[in-house]
Design a protein around this motif. Structure first.
Motif, mmCIF file in Angstrom:
data_model
loop_
_atom_site.group_PDB
_atom_site.id
_atom_site.type_symbol
_atom_site.label_atom_id
_atom_site.label_comp_id
_atom_site.label_asym_id
_atom_site.label_seq_id
_atom_site.Cartn_x
_atom_site.Cartn_y
_atom_site.Cartn_z
ATOM 1 N N VAL A 175 0.983 -1.071 -0.034
ATOM 2 C CA VAL A 175 0.104 -0.483 -0.165
ATOM 3 C C VAL A 175 0.893 1.300 -0.448
ATOM 4 C CG1 VAL A 175 -0.179 0.083 2.391
ATOM 5 C CG2 VAL A 175 -2.560 0.451 1.015
ATOM 6 N N LEU A 176 1.833 1.189 0.500
ATOM 7 C CA LEU A 176 3.185 2.174 0.499
ATOM 8 C C LEU A 176 3.322 2.774 -0.810
ATOM 9 C CD1 LEU A 176 5.418 1.034 3.239
ATOM 10 C CD2 LEU A 176 3.500 2.625 3.626
ATOM 11 N N VAL A 177 2.972 2.204 -1.695
ATOM 12 C CA VAL A 177 3.710 2.260 -2.923
ATOM 13 C C VAL A 177 2.532 3.592 -3.522
ATOM 14 C CG1 VAL A 177 4.435 0.524 -3.918
ATOM 15 C CG2 VAL A 177 2.604 0.716 -4.539
ATOM 16 N N LEU A 178 2.136 3.852 -2.950
ATOM 17 C CA LEU A 178 0.633 4.729 -2.882
ATOM 18 C C LEU A 178 1.179 6.296 -2.879
ATOM 19 C CD1 LEU A 178 -2.730 2.756 -2.710
ATOM 20 C CD2 LEU A 178 -1.346 3.625 -5.302
ATOM 21 N N LEU A 268 5.891 0.547 18.306
ATOM 22 C CA LEU A 268 4.907 1.062 17.638
ATOM 23 C C LEU A 268 4.415 2.606 17.599
ATOM 24 C CD1 LEU A 268 2.462 -2.104 19.094
ATOM 25 C CD2 LEU A 268 2.981 -1.704 16.898
ATOM 26 N N ALA A 269 4.633 2.548 18.847
ATOM 27 C CA ALA A 269 4.890 4.298 18.295
ATOM 28 C C ALA A 269 5.618 5.038 17.625
ATOM 29 C CB ALA A 269 5.110 4.491 19.980
ATOM 30 N N LEU A 270 6.701 4.716 17.169
ATOM 31 C CA LEU A 270 7.768 4.935 16.006
ATOM 32 C C LEU A 270 6.885 4.533 15.306
ATOM 33 C CD1 LEU A 270 11.158 3.557 17.366
ATOM 34 C CD2 LEU A 270 9.967 6.224 17.317
ATOM 35 N N ALA A 274 6.289 7.328 12.688
ATOM 36 C CA ALA A 274 6.908 7.567 11.185
ATOM 37 C C ALA A 274 5.613 7.810 9.819
ATOM 38 C CB ALA A 274 7.114 6.168 11.168
ATOM 39 N N PHE A 275 4.304 7.524 10.398
ATOM 40 C CA PHE A 275 3.626 7.727 9.991
ATOM 41 C C PHE A 275 3.129 9.557 10.108
ATOM 42 C CE2 PHE A 275 -1.673 8.414 8.944
ATOM 43 C CZ PHE A 275 -1.279 7.910 8.376
ATOM 44 N N GLY A 276 3.385 9.595 10.584
ATOM 45 C CA GLY A 276 3.351 10.864 11.263
ATOM 46 C C GLY A 276 3.707 11.966 10.155
ATOM 47 N N TRP A 277 5.189 11.414 10.088
ATOM 48 C CA TRP A 277 5.409 11.879 8.946
ATOM 49 C C TRP A 277 5.818 12.123 7.699
ATOM 50 C CZ3 TRP A 277 9.204 11.821 5.156
ATOM 51 C CH2 TRP A 277 10.399 12.446 5.191
ATOM 52 N N LEU A 303 10.911 2.933 6.689
ATOM 53 C CA LEU A 303 10.586 3.273 7.979
ATOM 54 C C LEU A 303 9.652 2.627 8.707
ATOM 55 C CD1 LEU A 303 9.509 7.184 6.551
ATOM 56 C CD2 LEU A 303 10.661 6.942 8.837
ATOM 57 N N PHE A 304 8.883 2.134 7.464
ATOM 58 C CA PHE A 304 7.641 0.955 8.209
ATOM 59 C C PHE A 304 8.470 -0.009 8.967
ATOM 60 C CE2 PHE A 304 4.655 3.845 7.495
ATOM 61 C CZ PHE A 304 3.897 4.160 8.690
#
Length: 417
Positions: A175-178, A268-270, A274-277, A303-304
């Motif tokens: 899904v990250l390719v989007l 998990l918090a990281l 990462a998603f927030g960044w 990142l993930f």
């Protein structure tokens, strides 16, 4: 002369690909034996067991090691495409064909005007560095879908979206390719195609096969795997008498003992950070070049991967494949992080299977291997994020986030002469 040189270079890459893949096949067919744990048992025992259950029309609901989205069943059932071969043999051959597909796509893309062969060479060199493990898991199949999606997305955003959705139902991360699609029509077309395709495939899986989404519970209950970045805390702590232990849980070796739950929660918090960044980057980014989707996907995958509670050896093929797509584009600035991933892949082979006994035992050699591998991944992640930001966020936008100097004056913006 240039054409002849290009042709000879591609012929050489094809020869190297054929030679290295022959060695990989000889390893998984056990003509050669690689020291350490038998990496093929996942296919011959675990995958084969899932295969027998899936053929009855249900997912392996009683097996906590089944931690994959519903379309993963297609990978497990895929050896039926080669009924004249035994299950494990058929699986290895199919992974080889997916490997060839990725190589062919990268080579074809690199031959187009304004492109280059560096991506194909990264793939040729990187895959064998993982050793036989890369052919004994289905992750290369998933990576093939992600690579095809990114390359197709250059001209066909809807194909990008559809393949991303299919890959997501294979193993989530595609899904990250989007993430890096250009604002406007490209994003609308690719994201809408992904939503429709994903919804239809998920509905079909949920209606036709019981337990399609049981994997969510098994994933939620996973702990801190000993090869993850967070696990370095306990690799170090073991040198000073930490009283925890290593246990086989959910199909992998995990730490158990004091403070493990806390570090797992922090991991998990990281991932959330990462998603927030990535979300902030997406909102700030203004320059979307032809290579941006690949660069953004590469950064997101790193990142993930780095923040995950699990970094199994086969996971290295994910950033490797996306990095190869980045290097196809001459404008990509991801050469350095791609090289770091390549070196980390080589260290991964030293860690698993060659040095896995040291990692499990927690001795100094195991600690060194994990520190070097994960350190390289972390460096690649930071480098990729910085390069993506500088390549896509306008200087005026970057200037707003500059820190204030001790004198109380904002540092000179990047846009200043």
């Amino acid at each position: 002369m240039t054409v002849r040189t290009d042709a000879s270079g591609r012929a050489l890459s094809l020869a190297v690909w054929g030679l290295t893949r022959t060695v990989l096949l000889l390893c998984v067919f056990k003509v050669f034996t690689v020291p350490g744990p038998d990496v093929t048992s996942d296919v011959s025992v675990i995958y084969r067991g899932w295969y027998e259950v899936l053929r009855t029309g249900t997912y392996p609901l009683d097996d906590v090691t089944w931690q994959y989205p519903p379309a993963a069943a297609l990978a497990v059932l895929s050896p039926d495409l080669l009924p004249f071969l035994e299950y494990a043999s058929a699986f290895f051959v199919l992974v080889l064909l997916c490997d060839a597909l990725v190589f062919g796509l990268l080579l074809y893309a690199g031959s187009r005007p304004g492109m280059r062969d560096a991506g194909a060479w990264l793939w040729v060199a990187g895959v064998p560095l993982l050793g036989p493990t890369v052919y004994a898991r289905y992750d290369l199949m998933v990576t093939a879908v992600a690579v095809a999606a990114l390359l197709a997305g250059v001209r066909h955003p809807r194909v990008l979206g559809a393949l991303a959705a299919f890959g997501t139902l294979l193993k989530v991360w595609p899904v990250l390719v989007l993430m890096g699609t250009a604002r406007g029509r490209a994003t609308r077309r690719s994201w809408s195609a992904a939503a429709v395709t994903g919804a239809l495939l998920a509905l079909v899986a949920a209606v036709t096969v019981p337990g399609a989404f049981a994997f969510l519970t098994f994933q939620r209950d996973r702990g801190l795997e000993i090869e993850s970045l967070g696990a370095l805390v306990f690799h170090v702590a073991r040198q000073f008498g930490w009283e925890g232990r290593v246990e086989l849980r959910y199909g992998s070796m995990e730490f158990a003992g004091p403070h493990v739950a806390l570090v797992s929660t922090l991991a998990l918090a990281l991932s959330v950070l990462a998603f927030g960044w990535l979300l902030v980057w997406r909102l700030r980014a203004r320059t979307f070049a032809v290579h941006t989707p690949a660069d953004a996907a590469f950064t997101a995958v790193l990142l993930f991967t780095v923040t995950s509670r699990v970094i199994s050896p086969q996971y290295m093929v994910w950033p490797l494949g996306v990095a190869a797509v980045c290097l196809v584009f001459r404008g990509s600035r991801m050469a350095l992080p791609a090289c770091l991933v390549l070196v980390a892949t080589a260290v991964t082979l030293l860690e698993f299977p060659l040095g896995f006994g040291h990692v499990v035992a927690g001795d100094a050699e195991g600690l060194e291997l994990m520190a070097v591998r994960n350190g390289l991944l972390l460096a690649a992640t930071l480098s990729a994020g910085r390069r993506l930001w500088r390549d896509t966020v306008p200087r005026a936008e970057r200037g707003r986030t500059e820190r204030v100097s001790p004198a109380g004056r904002a540092d000179t913006p990047a846009s200043a002469p």
